[in-house]
Motif scaffolding. Structure first.
Motif, PDB file in Angstrom:
ATOM      1  N   PHE A 172       0.824  -1.210   0.000  1.00  0.00           N
ATOM      2  CA  PHE A 172       0.000   0.000   0.000  1.00  0.00           C
ATOM      3  C   PHE A 172       0.857   1.259   0.000  1.00  0.00           C
ATOM      4  CE2 PHE A 172      -2.588  -3.380   1.602  1.00  0.00           C
ATOM      5  CZ  PHE A 172      -3.791  -3.178   0.948  1.00  0.00           C
ATOM      6  N   HIS A 173       0.499   2.187  -0.903  1.00  0.00           N
ATOM      7  CA  HIS A 173       1.188   3.468  -1.047  1.00  0.00           C
ATOM      8  C   HIS A 173       0.325   4.578  -0.468  1.00  0.00           C
ATOM      9  CE1 HIS A 173       4.602   2.128  -3.587  1.00  0.00           C
ATOM     10  NE2 HIS A 173       3.790   1.091  -3.768  1.00  0.00           N
ATOM     11  N   PRO A 174       0.871   5.803  -0.329  1.00  0.00           N
ATOM     12  CA  PRO A 174       0.144   6.892   0.328  1.00  0.00           C
ATOM     13  C   PRO A 174      -1.280   7.111  -0.155  1.00  0.00           C
ATOM     14  CG  PRO A 174       2.384   7.554   0.021  1.00  0.00           C
ATOM     15  CD  PRO A 174       2.220   6.225  -0.701  1.00  0.00           C
ATOM     16  N   LYS A 175      -2.024   7.508   0.789  1.00  0.00           N
ATOM     17  CA  LYS A 175      -3.454   7.783   0.847  1.00  0.00           C
ATOM     18  C   LYS A 175      -4.064   6.666   1.689  1.00  0.00           C
ATOM     19  CE  LYS A 175      -3.456  11.424  -1.929  1.00  0.00           C
ATOM     20  NZ  LYS A 175      -4.114  12.204  -2.852  1.00  0.00           N
ATOM     21  N   ASN A 176      -5.187   6.109   1.257  1.00  0.00           N
ATOM     22  CA  ASN A 176      -5.897   5.134   2.083  1.00  0.00           C
ATOM     23  C   ASN A 176      -6.673   4.195   1.166  1.00  0.00           C
ATOM     24  OD1 ASN A 176      -6.979   3.823   4.267  1.00  0.00           O
ATOM     25  ND2 ASN A 176      -8.291   5.494   4.915  1.00  0.00           N
ATOM     26  N   HIS A 177      -6.169   2.985   0.986  1.00  0.00           N
ATOM     27  CA  HIS A 177      -6.744   2.035   0.033  1.00  0.00           C
ATOM     28  C   HIS A 177      -7.055   0.702   0.707  1.00  0.00           C
ATOM     29  CE1 HIS A 177      -5.569   4.742  -3.204  1.00  0.00           C
ATOM     30  NE2 HIS A 177      -4.342   4.778  -2.705  1.00  0.00           N
ATOM     31  N   THR A 178      -7.750  -0.157  -0.043  1.00  0.00           N
ATOM     32  CA  THR A 178      -7.990  -1.539   0.383  1.00  0.00           C
ATOM     33  C   THR A 178      -7.644  -2.481  -0.763  1.00  0.00           C
ATOM     34  OG1 THR A 178     -10.281  -1.860  -0.410  1.00  0.00           O
ATOM     35  CG2 THR A 178     -10.001  -0.766   1.742  1.00  0.00           C
ATOM     36  N   ALA A 179      -7.518  -3.737  -0.428  1.00  0.00           N
ATOM     37  CA  ALA A 179      -7.482  -4.832  -1.400  1.00  0.00           C
ATOM     38  C   ALA A 179      -8.639  -5.728  -0.985  1.00  0.00           C
ATOM     39  CB  ALA A 179      -6.157  -5.576  -1.355  1.00  0.00           C
ATOM     40  N   THR A 180      -9.730  -5.643  -1.717  1.00  0.00           N
ATOM     41  CA  THR A 180     -10.976  -6.300  -1.342  1.00  0.00           C
ATOM     42  C   THR A 180     -11.410  -7.232  -2.463  1.00  0.00           C
ATOM     43  OG1 THR A 180     -11.596  -4.334  -0.081  1.00  0.00           O
ATOM     44  CG2 THR A 180     -13.355  -5.893  -0.604  1.00  0.00           C
ATOM     45  N   GLN A 181     -11.719  -8.472  -2.116  1.00  0.00           N
ATOM     46  CA  GLN A 181     -12.119  -9.455  -3.121  1.00  0.00           C
ATOM     47  C   GLN A 181     -13.537  -9.186  -3.598  1.00  0.00           C
ATOM     48  OE1 GLN A 181     -11.815 -13.542  -1.854  1.00  0.00           O
ATOM     49  NE2 GLN A 181     -11.969 -14.313  -3.938  1.00  0.00           N
ATOM     50  N   SER A 182     -13.709  -9.275  -4.926  1.00  0.00           N
ATOM     51  CA  SER A 182     -15.025  -9.127  -5.539  1.00  0.00           C
ATOM     52  C   SER A 182     -15.285 -10.331  -6.428  1.00  0.00           C
ATOM     53  CB  SER A 182     -15.088  -7.816  -6.336  1.00  0.00           C
ATOM     54  OG  SER A 182     -14.185  -7.840  -7.421  1.00  0.00           O
ATOM     55  N   THR A 183     -16.220 -10.207  -7.343  1.00  0.00           N
ATOM     56  CA  THR A 183     -16.534 -11.291  -8.273  1.00  0.00           C
ATOM     57  C   THR A 183     -16.589 -10.735  -9.695  1.00  0.00           C
ATOM     58  OG1 THR A 183     -18.928 -10.975  -8.192  1.00  0.00           O
ATOM     59  CG2 THR A 183     -17.953 -12.453  -6.522  1.00  0.00           C
ATOM     60  N   PHE A 184     -16.623 -11.621 -10.658  1.00  0.00           N
ATOM     61  CA  PHE A 184     -16.744 -11.238 -12.059  1.00  0.00           C
ATOM     62  C   PHE A 184     -18.009 -10.418 -12.284  1.00  0.00           C
ATOM     63  CE2 PHE A 184     -18.356 -11.959 -16.319  1.00  0.00           C
ATOM     64  CZ  PHE A 184     -17.248 -11.716 -17.113  1.00  0.00           C
ATOM     65  N   ASP A 185     -19.132 -10.861 -11.706  1.00  0.00           N
ATOM     66  CA  ASP A 185     -20.422 -10.223 -11.931  1.00  0.00           C
ATOM     67  C   ASP A 185     -20.592  -8.900 -11.192  1.00  0.00           C
ATOM     68  OD1 ASP A 185     -21.338 -12.216 -13.680  1.00  0.00           O
ATOM     69  OD2 ASP A 185     -21.996 -13.457 -11.999  1.00  0.00           O
ATOM     70  N   THR A 186     -19.937  -8.755 -10.046  1.00  0.00           N
ATOM     71  CA  THR A 186     -20.068  -7.527  -9.252  1.00  0.00           C
ATOM     72  C   THR A 186     -18.672  -7.036  -8.867  1.00  0.00           C
ATOM     73  OG1 THR A 186     -20.371  -8.820  -7.231  1.00  0.00           O
ATOM     74  CG2 THR A 186     -22.371  -8.075  -8.366  1.00  0.00           C
ATOM     75  N   PRO A 187     -17.980  -6.406  -9.821  1.00  0.00           N
ATOM     76  CA  PRO A 187     -16.572  -6.063  -9.612  1.00  0.00           C
ATOM     77  C   PRO A 187     -16.301  -5.044  -8.521  1.00  0.00           C
ATOM     78  CG  PRO A 187     -17.385  -5.103 -11.648  1.00  0.00           C
ATOM     79  CD  PRO A 187     -18.449  -6.020 -11.150  1.00  0.00           C
ATOM     80  N   CYS A 188     -17.282  -4.234  -8.131  1.00  0.00           N
ATOM     81  CA  CYS A 188     -17.060  -3.213  -7.107  1.00  0.00           C
ATOM     82  C   CYS A 188     -17.860  -3.482  -5.839  1.00  0.00           C
ATOM     83  CB  CYS A 188     -17.388  -1.835  -7.676  1.00  0.00           C
ATOM     84  SG  CYS A 188     -16.286  -1.347  -9.020  1.00  0.00           S
TER      85      CYS A 188
END
Length: 126
Positions: free
Chosen positions: A38-54
């Motif tokens: 993770f680089h500056p700011k504020n992020h996540t690594a969150t698993q999704s699916t093909f059908d609902t990418p976000c």
């Protein structure tokens, strides 16, 4: 490294950009590790699916928010071990980072290549 697998680094939000670098990974095998940096700011690594990418996949992994100050030297990491040959889709759930005006596409691993075009087209339609 887990189970003698390869570790693949993925940078989250480098250079103040809403991207994962690299944007996808091929040739990932069960037992390989994806190391999100993770680089500056504020992020996540969150698993999704093909059908609902976000949308977070029920029961899927989520790094939680990783706030990083500008100029911070020791960057936080989050690791997942790939359990099988099924595709893994990842997005950032911070604000609009995974929307039509966000620019952070999901991360892919082995076996997702054939579905990347459809997945990215669906992501841009959100």
């Amino acid at each position: 490294m887990a189970n003698g697998g390869t570790t693949h680094d993925v940078h989250v939000g480098p250079n103040d950009q809403l991207v994962y670098v690299p944007p996808f990974i091929n040739n990932v095998r069960p037992g390989d590790v994806i190391n999100f940096i993770f680089h500056p700011k504020n992020h996540t690594a969150t698993q999704s699916t093909f059908d609902t990418p976000c949308v977070r996949k029920p029961g899927g992994f989520d790094s939680g928010f990783e706030p990083v100050a500008a100029g911070q030297q020791n960057l936080p990491t989050f690791q997942i071990t790939i359990p099988d040959n099924n595709p893994v889709y990842v997005f950032c759930r911070q604000g609009d980072h995974c929307s039509d005006d966000g620019k952070q596409p999901p991360v892919f691993h082995e076996n997702a290549y054939s579905s990347i075009v459809s997945f990215v087209q669906g992501w841009y339609l959100l």
